[in-house]
Design a protein around this motif. Structure first.
Motif, short mmCIF file in Angstrom:
data_model
loop_
_atom_site.label_atom_id
_atom_site.label_comp_id
_atom_site.label_asym_id
_atom_site.label_seq_id
_atom_site.Cartn_x
_atom_site.Cartn_y
_atom_site.Cartn_z
N CYS A 134 -30.02 -1.69 10.81
CA CYS A 134 -30.77 -1.27 9.67
C CYS A 134 -30.32 -1.14 8.34
CB CYS A 134 -31.67 0.15 10.04
SG CYS A 134 -32.48 -0.09 11.24
N GLY A 135 -29.05 -0.67 8.29
CA GLY A 135 -28.37 -0.58 7.04
C GLY A 135 -28.12 -1.86 6.40
N LEU A 136 -27.63 -3.11 7.36
CA LEU A 136 -27.59 -4.35 6.92
C LEU A 136 -28.87 -5.07 6.28
CD1 LEU A 136 -24.91 -5.49 9.59
CD2 LEU A 136 -24.66 -5.16 7.08
N PHE A 162 -17.86 -7.98 4.66
CA PHE A 162 -17.90 -9.52 5.73
C PHE A 162 -17.01 -9.61 6.73
CE2 PHE A 162 -20.10 -10.12 1.42
CZ PHE A 162 -21.44 -10.11 1.87
N LEU A 163 -15.68 -9.10 6.26
CA LEU A 163 -14.62 -9.16 7.10
C LEU A 163 -14.70 -8.17 8.48
CD1 LEU A 163 -11.47 -9.08 4.68
CD2 LEU A 163 -12.17 -10.96 6.39
N SER A 164 -15.53 -7.15 8.14
CA SER A 164 -15.82 -6.05 9.22
C SER A 164 -17.00 -6.73 10.07
CB SER A 164 -16.16 -4.75 8.73
OG SER A 164 -15.23 -4.33 7.89
N CYS A 165 -17.89 -7.40 9.65
CA CYS A 165 -19.05 -7.54 10.37
C CYS A 165 -19.44 -8.91 10.76
CB CYS A 165 -20.29 -7.45 9.26
SG CYS A 165 -20.34 -5.78 8.83
N LEU A 166 -18.85 -9.97 10.17
CA LEU A 166 -19.15 -11.35 10.62
C LEU A 166 -18.30 -11.53 12.15
CD1 LEU A 166 -18.50 -13.35 7.44
CD2 LEU A 166 -20.69 -13.11 8.75
N ILE A 173 -25.80 -7.97 14.35
CA ILE A 173 -24.86 -7.53 13.11
C ILE A 173 -24.21 -8.74 12.46
CG2 ILE A 173 -22.60 -6.44 12.70
CD1 ILE A 173 -23.78 -4.21 14.41
N VAL A 174 -23.95 -9.54 13.19
CA VAL A 174 -23.44 -11.12 12.92
C VAL A 174 -24.62 -11.61 12.15
CG1 VAL A 174 -22.32 -13.24 13.26
CG2 VAL A 174 -21.55 -11.00 14.39
N ALA A 175 -25.42 -11.83 12.45
CA ALA A 175 -26.87 -12.48 11.96
C ALA A 175 -27.15 -11.72 10.55
CB ALA A 175 -27.95 -12.38 12.65
N TYR A 176 -27.45 -10.50 10.56
CA TYR A 176 -27.81 -9.64 9.34
C TYR A 176 -26.58 -9.85 8.49
CZ TYR A 176 -31.25 -7.73 12.34
OH TYR A 176 -32.20 -7.47 13.49
N SER A 177 -25.37 -9.70 8.60
CA SER A 177 -24.38 -9.76 7.61
C SER A 177 -24.31 -11.17 6.94
CB SER A 177 -22.88 -9.39 8.14
OG SER A 177 -22.59 -9.91 9.29
N SER A 178 -24.53 -12.23 7.94
CA SER A 178 -24.59 -13.51 7.44
C SER A 178 -25.85 -13.71 6.44
CB SER A 178 -24.81 -14.67 8.54
OG SER A 178 -23.63 -14.49 9.54
N MET A 179 -26.91 -13.04 6.77
CA MET A 179 -28.09 -13.19 5.83
C MET A 179 -27.52 -12.49 4.32
SD MET A 179 -31.81 -11.12 6.04
CE MET A 179 -30.94 -9.54 6.37
N ILE A 204 -17.76 -20.01 10.33
CA ILE A 204 -17.70 -21.07 11.32
C ILE A 204 -17.65 -20.51 12.78
CG2 ILE A 204 -16.17 -23.10 11.97
CD1 ILE A 204 -17.22 -23.60 9.20
N GLU A 205 -17.00 -19.57 12.89
CA GLU A 205 -16.86 -19.05 14.40
C GLU A 205 -18.04 -18.26 14.68
OE1 GLU A 205 -13.66 -16.20 15.27
OE2 GLU A 205 -12.29 -17.43 14.24
N ALA A 206 -18.84 -17.66 13.84
CA ALA A 206 -20.15 -17.03 14.28
C ALA A 206 -21.13 -18.38 14.46
CB ALA A 206 -20.77 -16.39 12.90
N HIS A 207 -20.87 -19.33 13.83
CA HIS A 207 -21.99 -20.47 14.35
C HIS A 207 -21.65 -21.14 15.44
CE1 HIS A 207 -24.68 -24.05 14.05
NE2 HIS A 207 -23.73 -24.72 14.13
N GLN A 208 -20.22 -21.20 15.85
CA GLN A 208 -19.83 -21.52 17.17
C GLN A 208 -20.44 -20.77 18.16
OE1 GLN A 208 -15.55 -21.59 16.68
NE2 GLN A 208 -15.26 -23.37 17.49
#
Length: 402
Positions: A134-136, A162-166, A173-179, A204-208
């Motif tokens: 919710c914070g993100l 970003f280093l913490s969440c991606l 969490i990955v999706a919201y920090s990417s947003m 790139i890793e998140a997309h993988q």
């Protein structure tokens, strides 16, 4: 049905001592802010009250970070934090007045600090994950279509958040920090990414890991691929698997329904230089695939993908001319075709025709595809180009000269 609207005076003027009353008041507000007219008429004092609850509740999280035994006592604080974020998130939807009011209270700084504390806790409690998400979402909403908010989010969030969440194990969490990253990026901030390559590589890793998630995909296609400088420094630092992922997206962009725009052509000419020079330097790594122990060699597979990109680039009339005169490209492709053909004839390996017919693995299919793509690339490089046609003829038929 929306909850009845509580009188603003009670929320903004009177201290509500019991957390349960705070929670009920916040839930009522969250529901009210689902409607545009309620968002547009919200008094600023309400956001100060929400921020006060958020700050007070965050002390319990700070304590738990210092003393892990306190984590089990976080339940009521996490409930309040979650509802504060939901309330603020809803208040920001398509309402720049509220975005500005909430930002001017320095709520963004408080939210980012709290999210970084969540990551520090390293607990996979569902209630903690919900507050985290919710914070993100709040940060994403306050930054949406609001440049002033974007710059404040960037100032507080880059690079730690970003280093913490991606690379977080939780997909949302990955999706919201990417947003948030997608929303905040601009050409100026792209330069900062060049100095923080781990963030770009995390995308790139998140997309993988999550090819179905739109935000990492959009960051790469709408931001990264528009910056040849970033792509160049990233490519040097990435693993071969990550390179394949990036090259796949480059192919998708070139082959997309929309042709490359006038603005994109110079950018892709720069990409073409990187791809062609890398291929010329490294294409012989493919020969590793002739031996058993290298049959799954990732460097060779990345080189195969470079060839795929070159085939698509030379099929584009705007990029073809540049690649037809690229130093050493045609010569290297012809040489490689001859070596592979010889390797396939001499010994039993994945470049042998019979081996390809027997094998069922992807690699043998790739090897067969590699030969046909070399031929396709030679054809493209020689298309309406007399110099290249002559070079090819003398290379393939050296004894037929005058």
């Amino acid at each position: 049905m929306a909850a009845p609207r509580p009188p603003p005076g009670r929320l903004s003027g009177v201290m509500v001592p019991a957390p349960i009353q705070d929670l009920e008041a916040l839930r009522a507000l969250t529901a009210l802010f689902k409607e545009q007219r309620n968002r547009e008429t919200a008094p600023r004092t309400i956001f100060q009250r929400v921020l006060d609850i958020l700050k007070k509740s965050s002390h319990a999280v700070e304590l738990a970070c210092r003393d892990p035994s306190q984590v089990e006592h976080l339940a009521s604080s996490l409930q309040l934090i979650t509802e504060c974020f939901r309330c603020l998130r809803n208040a920001c939807i398509e309402c720049s007045v509220n975005q500005n009011s909430i930002r001017n209270l320095d709520t963004i700084g408080v939210a980012v600090d709290l999210i970084l504390l969540f990551r520090e806790l390293r607990v996979e409690q569902e209630s903690l994950l919900t507050a985290f998400r919710c914070g993100l979402q709040f940060l994403g909403n306050i930054a949406s279509r609001n440049e002033d908010s974007q710059s404040i989010v960037w100032m507080h969030a880059f690079p730690e958040l970003f280093l913490s969440c991606l690379n977080h194990p939780d997909k949302k969490i990955v999706a919201y920090s990417s947003m948030i990253l997608f929303t905040s990026l601009n050409s100026e901030r792209m330069k900062e990414l060049e100095e923080n390559l781990n963030i770009a590589i995390d995308v790139i890793e998140a997309h993988q890991k999550q090819p179905e998630s739109e935000w990492p995909f959009l960051i790469i296609t709408d931001h990264f691929l528009k910056s040849p400088e970033l792509v160049k420094v990233m490519y040097a630092k990435m693993s071969n698997q990550e390179r394949v992922t990036l090259l796949d997206l480059m192919i998708a962009k070139i082959m997309g329904d929309e042709p490359l725009s006038k603005d994109e052509i110079p950018v892709f000419l720069s990409h073409a230089e990187l791809i062609a020079s890398t291929f010329v330097d490294q294409c012989k790594t493919v020969l590793k695939l002739t031996s058993e122990q290298h049959a799954e060699d990732e460097e060779a597979l990345a080189t195969i993908r470079l060839l795929d990109v070159l085939c698509e680039m030379t099929a584009n009339t705007d990029l073809l001319g540049y690649l037809q005169v690229f130093p050493g490209l045609l010569e290297r492709v012809i040489e490689l075709l001859r070596v592979i053909h010889a390797a396939g004839s001499d010994t039993m390996n994945i470049f042998s025709t019979c081996a390809c017919m027997k094998a069922e693995g992807d690699v043998s299919n790739m090897a067969e595809g590699f030969k046909s793509h070399l031929i396709r690339l030679i054809g493209n490089l020689c298309y309406k180009n007399k110099d290249n046609q002559d070079k090819m003829e003398s290379a393939l038929f050296p004894h037929h000269g005058t």
